[in-house]
Design a protein around this motif. Structure first.
Motif, PDB file in Angstrom:
ATOM      1  N   THR A  40       0.803  -1.370   0.030  1.00  0.00           N
ATOM      2  CA  THR A  40       0.054  -0.035   0.193  1.00  0.00           C
ATOM      3  C   THR A  40       0.929   1.442   0.113  1.00  0.00           C
ATOM      4  O   THR A  40       0.378   2.252  -0.755  1.00  0.00           O
ATOM      5  CB  THR A  40      -0.960  -0.084   1.024  1.00  0.00           C
ATOM      6  OG1 THR A  40      -0.519   0.181   2.395  1.00  0.00           O
ATOM      7  CG2 THR A  40      -2.119  -1.041   1.012  1.00  0.00           C
ATOM      8  N   HIS A  61      -2.332   1.139  -4.017  1.00  0.00           N
ATOM      9  CA  HIS A  61      -3.898   1.017  -3.718  1.00  0.00           C
ATOM     10  C   HIS A  61      -4.672   0.454  -4.731  1.00  0.00           C
ATOM     11  O   HIS A  61      -5.726   0.929  -5.105  1.00  0.00           O
ATOM     12  CB  HIS A  61      -4.348   2.296  -3.140  1.00  0.00           C
ATOM     13  CG  HIS A  61      -3.471   2.963  -2.013  1.00  0.00           C
ATOM     14  ND1 HIS A  61      -3.544   2.733  -0.801  1.00  0.00           N
ATOM     15  CD2 HIS A  61      -2.374   3.717  -2.264  1.00  0.00           C
ATOM     16  CE1 HIS A  61      -2.649   3.339  -0.140  1.00  0.00           C
ATOM     17  NE2 HIS A  61      -1.921   4.183  -0.844  1.00  0.00           N
ATOM     18  N   ASP A  64      -8.646  -0.011  -3.707  1.00  0.00           N
ATOM     19  CA  ASP A  64      -9.128   1.178  -3.168  1.00  0.00           C
ATOM     20  C   ASP A  64      -9.248   2.393  -4.116  1.00  0.00           C
ATOM     21  O   ASP A  64      -7.920   2.540  -4.670  1.00  0.00           O
ATOM     22  CB  ASP A  64      -8.580   1.472  -1.898  1.00  0.00           C
ATOM     23  CG  ASP A  64      -8.878   0.212  -0.988  1.00  0.00           C
ATOM     24  OD1 ASP A  64     -10.069  -0.139  -0.929  1.00  0.00           O
ATOM     25  OD2 ASP A  64      -7.832  -0.070  -0.242  1.00  0.00           O
ATOM     26  N   VAL A  66      -7.925   5.413  -4.252  1.00  0.00           N
ATOM     27  CA  VAL A  66      -6.971   6.397  -3.484  1.00  0.00           C
ATOM     28  C   VAL A  66      -6.033   7.136  -4.245  1.00  0.00           C
ATOM     29  O   VAL A  66      -5.647   6.779  -5.270  1.00  0.00           O
ATOM     30  CB  VAL A  66      -6.099   5.221  -2.341  1.00  0.00           C
ATOM     31  CG1 VAL A  66      -4.838   6.241  -1.711  1.00  0.00           C
ATOM     32  CG2 VAL A  66      -6.954   4.626  -1.549  1.00  0.00           C
ATOM     33  N   ASP A  85      -7.868   9.136   0.705  1.00  0.00           N
ATOM     34  CA  ASP A  85      -8.994   7.898   0.150  1.00  0.00           C
ATOM     35  C   ASP A  85     -10.287   8.962  -0.436  1.00  0.00           C
ATOM     36  O   ASP A  85     -11.035   9.687   0.389  1.00  0.00           O
ATOM     37  CB  ASP A  85      -9.490   7.424   1.471  1.00  0.00           C
ATOM     38  CG  ASP A  85     -10.454   6.245   1.232  1.00  0.00           C
ATOM     39  OD1 ASP A  85     -11.473   6.319   0.466  1.00  0.00           O
ATOM     40  OD2 ASP A  85     -10.479   5.215   1.929  1.00  0.00           O
ATOM     41  N   ILE A  92      -5.522   9.442   4.376  1.00  0.00           N
ATOM     42  CA  ILE A  92      -5.054   8.177   4.899  1.00  0.00           C
ATOM     43  C   ILE A  92      -3.917   8.000   5.964  1.00  0.00           C
ATOM     44  O   ILE A  92      -3.236   8.528   5.560  1.00  0.00           O
ATOM     45  CB  ILE A  92      -4.634   6.836   3.733  1.00  0.00           C
ATOM     46  CG1 ILE A  92      -5.949   6.793   3.003  1.00  0.00           C
ATOM     47  CG2 ILE A  92      -4.097   5.812   4.402  1.00  0.00           C
ATOM     48  CD1 ILE A  92      -5.573   6.005   1.750  1.00  0.00           C
ATOM     49  N   ASP A  94      -3.640   5.321   8.121  1.00  0.00           N
ATOM     50  CA  ASP A  94      -3.069   3.802   8.540  1.00  0.00           C
ATOM     51  C   ASP A  94      -3.862   2.928   7.651  1.00  0.00           C
ATOM     52  O   ASP A  94      -4.867   3.200   6.909  1.00  0.00           O
ATOM     53  CB  ASP A  94      -3.878   3.578  10.016  1.00  0.00           C
ATOM     54  CG  ASP A  94      -3.505   2.182  10.578  1.00  0.00           C
ATOM     55  OD1 ASP A  94      -2.557   1.467  10.137  1.00  0.00           O
ATOM     56  OD2 ASP A  94      -4.267   1.885  11.353  1.00  0.00           O
ATOM     57  N   THR A  95      -3.151   1.751   7.151  1.00  0.00           N
ATOM     58  CA  THR A  95      -3.769   0.862   6.107  1.00  0.00           C
ATOM     59  C   THR A  95      -3.764  -0.642   7.112  1.00  0.00           C
ATOM     60  O   THR A  95      -2.702  -0.673   8.044  1.00  0.00           O
ATOM     61  CB  THR A  95      -3.076   0.751   4.796  1.00  0.00           C
ATOM     62  OG1 THR A  95      -1.762   0.210   5.046  1.00  0.00           O
ATOM     63  CG2 THR A  95      -3.143   2.042   4.057  1.00  0.00           C
ATOM     64  N   THR A  96      -4.297  -1.522   6.633  1.00  0.00           N
ATOM     65  CA  THR A  96      -3.999  -2.828   6.910  1.00  0.00           C
ATOM     66  C   THR A  96      -2.760  -3.400   7.118  1.00  0.00           C
ATOM     67  O   THR A  96      -2.196  -3.898   8.303  1.00  0.00           O
ATOM     68  CB  THR A  96      -4.796  -4.020   6.164  1.00  0.00           C
ATOM     69  OG1 THR A  96      -6.048  -3.592   6.012  1.00  0.00           O
ATOM     70  CG2 THR A  96      -4.855  -5.429   6.529  1.00  0.00           C
ATOM     71  N   HIS A  99       0.892   0.774   9.075  1.00  0.00           N
ATOM     72  CA  HIS A  99       0.636   1.404  10.250  1.00  0.00           C
ATOM     73  C   HIS A  99       1.039   2.845  10.481  1.00  0.00           C
ATOM     74  O   HIS A  99       0.577   3.544  11.244  1.00  0.00           O
ATOM     75  CB  HIS A  99       0.363   0.582  11.473  1.00  0.00           C
ATOM     76  CG  HIS A  99      -0.514  -0.725  11.324  1.00  0.00           C
ATOM     77  ND1 HIS A  99      -1.647  -0.830  11.032  1.00  0.00           N
ATOM     78  CD2 HIS A  99       0.186  -1.960  11.257  1.00  0.00           C
ATOM     79  CE1 HIS A  99      -1.838  -2.083  10.851  1.00  0.00           C
ATOM     80  NE2 HIS A  99      -1.056  -2.946  10.955  1.00  0.00           N
ATOM     81  N   HIS A 104       2.477   7.603   4.791  1.00  0.00           N
ATOM     82  CA  HIS A 104       1.218   8.139   3.988  1.00  0.00           C
ATOM     83  C   HIS A 104       1.492   9.625   3.820  1.00  0.00           C
ATOM     84  O   HIS A 104       0.689  10.179   2.984  1.00  0.00           O
ATOM     85  CB  HIS A 104       0.111   7.514   4.777  1.00  0.00           C
ATOM     86  CG  HIS A 104      -0.265   6.001   4.923  1.00  0.00           C
ATOM     87  ND1 HIS A 104      -0.409   5.146   3.683  1.00  0.00           N
ATOM     88  CD2 HIS A 104      -0.139   5.392   6.006  1.00  0.00           C
ATOM     89  CE1 HIS A 104      -0.589   3.919   4.276  1.00  0.00           C
ATOM     90  NE2 HIS A 104      -0.119   4.061   5.798  1.00  0.00           N
TER      91      HIS A 104
END
Length: 114
Positions: A40, A61, A64, A66, A85, A92, A94-96, A99, A104
């Motif tokens: 990401t 991304h 999504d 993004v 986003d 954004i 944080d992402t899966t 973190h 970002h």
């Protein structure tokens, strides 16, 4: 985070590209890339053979909506980078898989004026 080459003998890994090409280029300051992975976002800074810093930014991304937005501010020799986003209308943080907010939303010091 570590990338792995998935194309067998075809092509080059990012590290091979760095060793064979990027690190040797005195006029290369920033590399923008994307991939179909779960990374990401990734931001890496390394020194080239001549000592100047090359910024490497990955933005991925794929599933999504993004945008990675870059605002160039020549008088400050800076690039502001925001990851937006589109669907949710938020920055954004944080992402899966990533973190760290600084992957970002960040600024790059880069000589933009002669």
């Amino acid at each position: 985070m570590r990338w792995t080459k998935i194309h067998g003998i075809r092509g080059n890994s990012p590290e091979q590209m760095w060793d064979k090409l990027y690190r040797k280029e005195p006029n290369l300051d920033i590399i923008l890339s994307g991939d179909q992975s779960r990374v990401t976002a990734l931001r890496v800074q390394r020194k080239a053979d001549d000592g100047h810093v090359i910024h490497r930014l990955l933005s991925d991304h794929t599933s999504d909506p993004v945008l990675r937005l870059m605002r160039f501010i020549p008088e400050a020799n800076r690039i502001e980078v925001l990851t937006w986003d589109v669907k949710q209308g938020v920055l954004i943080e944080d992402t899966t898989y990533v973190h760290d907010r600084t992957q970002h939303q960040f600024s790059l010091a880069l000589k933009l004026t002669p």
